[in-house]
Design a protein around this motif. Structure first.
Motif, mmCIF file in Angstrom:
data_model
loop_
_atom_site.group_PDB
_atom_site.id
_atom_site.type_symbol
_atom_site.label_atom_id
_atom_site.label_comp_id
_atom_site.label_asym_id
_atom_site.label_seq_id
_atom_site.Cartn_x
_atom_site.Cartn_y
_atom_site.Cartn_z
ATOM 1 N N GLN A 56 0.837 -1.244 -0.113
ATOM 2 C CA GLN A 56 -0.121 -0.069 -0.074
ATOM 3 C C GLN A 56 0.765 1.334 -0.076
ATOM 4 O OE1 GLN A 56 -2.234 -1.202 3.525
ATOM 5 N NE2 GLN A 56 -4.224 -1.003 2.419
ATOM 6 N N LYS A 57 2.090 1.195 0.609
ATOM 7 C CA LYS A 57 2.863 2.458 0.682
ATOM 8 C C LYS A 57 4.183 2.467 -0.151
ATOM 9 C CE LYS A 57 1.517 2.589 5.555
ATOM 10 N NZ LYS A 57 1.903 2.581 7.125
ATOM 11 N N LEU A 58 4.224 1.397 -1.017
ATOM 12 C CA LEU A 58 5.512 1.218 -1.917
ATOM 13 C C LEU A 58 5.663 2.701 -2.699
ATOM 14 C CD1 LEU A 58 7.639 -0.864 -2.711
ATOM 15 C CD2 LEU A 58 6.090 -1.469 -4.364
ATOM 16 N N PRO A 59 6.743 3.161 -2.534
ATOM 17 C CA PRO A 59 7.041 4.405 -3.275
ATOM 18 C C PRO A 59 6.902 4.320 -4.895
ATOM 19 C CG PRO A 59 8.591 4.244 -1.560
ATOM 20 C CD PRO A 59 7.825 2.999 -1.750
ATOM 21 N N SER A 60 7.066 3.172 -5.440
ATOM 22 C CA SER A 60 7.205 2.805 -6.873
ATOM 23 C C SER A 60 5.661 2.648 -7.290
ATOM 24 C CB SER A 60 7.697 1.648 -7.241
ATOM 25 O OG SER A 60 7.468 0.555 -6.553
ATOM 26 N N SER A 61 4.747 2.473 -6.380
ATOM 27 C CA SER A 61 3.565 2.147 -6.787
ATOM 28 C C SER A 61 2.991 3.562 -7.630
ATOM 29 C CB SER A 61 2.558 1.987 -5.727
ATOM 30 O OG SER A 61 1.182 2.075 -5.845
ATOM 31 N N TYR A 62 2.132 2.962 -8.737
ATOM 32 C CA TYR A 62 1.243 4.163 -9.286
ATOM 33 C C TYR A 62 0.712 5.074 -8.687
ATOM 34 C CZ TYR A 62 2.180 0.616 -13.017
ATOM 35 O OH TYR A 62 2.832 -0.511 -13.901
ATOM 36 N N LEU A 63 0.135 4.647 -7.462
ATOM 37 C CA LEU A 63 -0.866 5.426 -6.724
ATOM 38 C C LEU A 63 -0.246 6.062 -5.490
ATOM 39 C CD1 LEU A 63 -3.866 3.015 -6.486
ATOM 40 C CD2 LEU A 63 -3.572 5.064 -8.059
ATOM 41 N N SER A 64 1.316 6.205 -5.432
ATOM 42 C CA SER A 64 1.837 6.743 -4.490
ATOM 43 C C SER A 64 1.801 8.382 -4.752
ATOM 44 C CB SER A 64 3.512 6.294 -4.435
ATOM 45 O OG SER A 64 4.014 6.686 -5.720
ATOM 46 N N CYS A 104 -9.530 -0.984 -8.947
ATOM 47 C CA CYS A 104 -10.143 0.213 -9.521
ATOM 48 C C CYS A 104 -9.136 1.422 -9.494
ATOM 49 C CB CYS A 104 -11.608 0.421 -9.487
ATOM 50 S SG CYS A 104 -11.855 1.072 -7.766
ATOM 51 N N ALA A 105 -8.105 1.537 -9.021
ATOM 52 C CA ALA A 105 -7.338 2.916 -8.419
ATOM 53 C C ALA A 105 -8.382 3.837 -8.264
ATOM 54 C CB ALA A 105 -6.450 3.155 -9.713
ATOM 55 N N MET A 106 -8.334 4.821 -9.180
ATOM 56 C CA MET A 106 -9.161 6.218 -8.902
ATOM 57 C C MET A 106 -10.325 6.112 -9.789
ATOM 58 S SD MET A 106 -5.841 8.962 -8.893
ATOM 59 C CE MET A 106 -6.641 10.369 -8.142
ATOM 60 N N GLY A 107 -10.807 5.018 -10.254
ATOM 61 C CA GLY A 107 -12.121 4.812 -10.779
ATOM 62 C C GLY A 107 -12.360 5.219 -12.384
ATOM 63 N N HIS A 108 -11.372 5.550 -13.013
ATOM 64 C CA HIS A 108 -11.608 6.214 -14.263
ATOM 65 C C HIS A 108 -12.150 5.239 -15.344
ATOM 66 C CE1 HIS A 108 -8.796 9.174 -12.522
ATOM 67 N NE2 HIS A 108 -9.447 10.121 -13.311
ATOM 68 N N PHE A 109 -11.889 3.979 -15.274
ATOM 69 C CA PHE A 109 -12.378 2.684 -16.038
ATOM 70 C C PHE A 109 -13.921 2.578 -15.892
ATOM 71 C CE2 PHE A 109 -13.639 -1.419 -17.702
ATOM 72 C CZ PHE A 109 -13.040 -1.241 -18.697
ATOM 73 N N LEU A 110 -13.975 2.433 -14.433
ATOM 74 C CA LEU A 110 -15.572 2.352 -14.117
ATOM 75 C C LEU A 110 -16.331 3.643 -14.509
ATOM 76 C CD1 LEU A 110 -15.370 0.649 -10.374
ATOM 77 C CD2 LEU A 110 -16.133 -0.429 -12.578
ATOM 78 N N TRP A 118 -23.269 0.609 -17.754
ATOM 79 C CA TRP A 118 -23.002 -0.589 -16.953
ATOM 80 C C TRP A 118 -23.240 -0.134 -15.325
ATOM 81 C CZ3 TRP A 118 -21.370 -5.194 -18.323
ATOM 82 C CH2 TRP A 118 -21.047 -5.459 -19.701
ATOM 83 N N GLU A 119 -23.975 -0.970 -14.573
ATOM 84 C CA GLU A 119 -23.983 -0.793 -12.948
ATOM 85 C C GLU A 119 -22.544 -1.082 -12.580
ATOM 86 O OE1 GLU A 119 -26.756 -2.565 -9.448
ATOM 87 O OE2 GLU A 119 -27.318 -2.774 -11.689
ATOM 88 N N THR A 120 -22.065 -0.325 -11.766
ATOM 89 C CA THR A 120 -20.505 -0.502 -11.482
ATOM 90 C C THR A 120 -20.241 -0.756 -10.023
ATOM 91 O OG1 THR A 120 -19.999 1.842 -11.671
ATOM 92 C CG2 THR A 120 -19.961 0.650 -13.576
ATOM 93 N N LEU A 121 -19.326 -1.308 -9.670
ATOM 94 C CA LEU A 121 -18.794 -1.351 -8.086
ATOM 95 C C LEU A 121 -17.288 -1.797 -8.378
ATOM 96 C CD1 LEU A 121 -19.239 -1.401 -5.065
ATOM 97 C CD2 LEU A 121 -19.306 -4.020 -5.338
ATOM 98 N N GLY A 122 -16.737 -0.917 -7.529
ATOM 99 C CA GLY A 122 -14.978 -1.213 -7.575
ATOM 100 C C GLY A 122 -14.730 -1.606 -6.351
ATOM 101 N N ILE A 123 -13.142 -2.306 -6.304
ATOM 102 C CA ILE A 123 -12.490 -2.400 -4.817
ATOM 103 C C ILE A 123 -11.101 -2.045 -5.227
ATOM 104 C CG2 ILE A 123 -11.468 -4.433 -3.835
ATOM 105 C CD1 ILE A 123 -13.475 -6.274 -4.873
ATOM 106 N N GLU A 124 -10.720 -1.367 -4.168
ATOM 107 C CA GLU A 124 -9.411 -0.725 -4.205
ATOM 108 C C GLU A 124 -8.867 -0.681 -2.936
ATOM 109 O OE1 GLU A 124 -6.055 0.614 -4.618
ATOM 110 O OE2 GLU A 124 -7.249 0.337 -6.666
ATOM 111 N N PHE A 125 -7.644 -0.896 -2.757
ATOM 112 C CA PHE A 125 -7.225 -1.191 -1.395
ATOM 113 C C PHE A 125 -6.189 0.179 -0.809
ATOM 114 C CE2 PHE A 125 -3.149 -1.959 -3.070
ATOM 115 C CZ PHE A 125 -2.207 -2.676 -2.469
#
Length: 256
Positions: A56-64, A104-110, A118-125
């Protein structure tokens, strides 16, 4: 902190070194490496960390860096991905339905899918990413690792994972959950790097070759074997990319 692991697909302990990533900040003296299973040819990280908080905290993560990430999103690219999925979807279905996206990251695809009814639901940790999707895109997001998510079984027409399956610590466990979440005849749609692409064979520095968070790198053979092991059928794999990286990534489709 680092643990040697058996192959996450066939559980074999026999492997050979595939690629070593040198000189990572805070690395151990042995560095991080990919190995290739001698039995099923899967490429995976071993040794590796095994705590969720680390990833969750990895600096190399796209979501850092969420500001950078949101600016890097290509709406045109996401619409193209959805187009490719719907080409397969509408060969068997007359209507759109319920879509679940894992990681789903920040949800742009959803958000793009919801705009097409589409009726949508996302999971993101990653909490900050999930909060952003809920606040700015008004999406329904479950903030949780997929491994521990409690979602009603047999509730979704399709499950999507955009650049997700290579990040999870146990692909089989995730796919077993996906199968339970799908309705009978439901479809999975994943995108993931292709370890047998021309660019991968050069092993030139590229962000996907980061064994800290890209834990499993699939080929057409190994992703097919993995899906079949869980019980999916009608597996279709298309490669895509640009220029000399034309086969760098895979679109993977399968049916429950």
């Amino acid at each position: 902190m680092l643990e040697e692991i058996n192959c996450p697909i066939c559980n074999s302990a026999e492997n050979k070194i595939f690629w070593i990533m040198k000189e990572i900040e805070n690395s151990t003296k042995e560095n991080f490496r990919y190995v290739k299973c001698n039995d099923c040819d899967l490429v995976y990280t071993s040794p590796r960390r095994n705590d969720v908080e680390y990833y969750q905290k990895l600096p190399s993560s796209y979501l850092s860096d969420l500001d950078w990430y949101v600016k890097s999103i290509s709406v045109k690219g996401l619409m193209w991905m959805l187009d490719e999925f719907e080409k397969k979807w509408f060969k068997e279905h007359q209507h759109r339905g319920k879509m679940l996206e894992i990681g789903c990251a920040m949800g742009h695809f959803l958000y793009t899918a919801r705009a097409r009814t589409w009726e949508t639901l996302g999971i993101e940790f990653v909490k900050d990413a999930a909060d952003w999707a809920k606040k700015f895109l008004q999406l329904d997001i479950i903030e949780s690792p997929a491994e521990t998510s409690t979602i009603d079984e047999g509730n979704f027409d399709c499950v999507v994972g955009i650049e997700m399956i290579e990040h999870v610590r146990n692909p089989l466990e995730i796919l077993e959950k996906v199968k339970k979440w799908l309705k009978p005849g439901g479809m999975v749609f994943f995108s993931t790097p292709n370890i047998e692409s021309n660019s991968m064979k050069t092993k030139k520095p590229w962000e996907v070759l980061d064994p800290r968070d890209h834990l499993t790198l699939f080929s057409k053979k190994t992703i097919t074997n993995t899906l079949e092991k869980v019980g999916f059928t009608n597996i279709i794999i298309d490669t895509f990319g640009g220029g000399w990286r034309q086969d760098e990534s895979m679109f993977v489709y399968a049916i429950k």
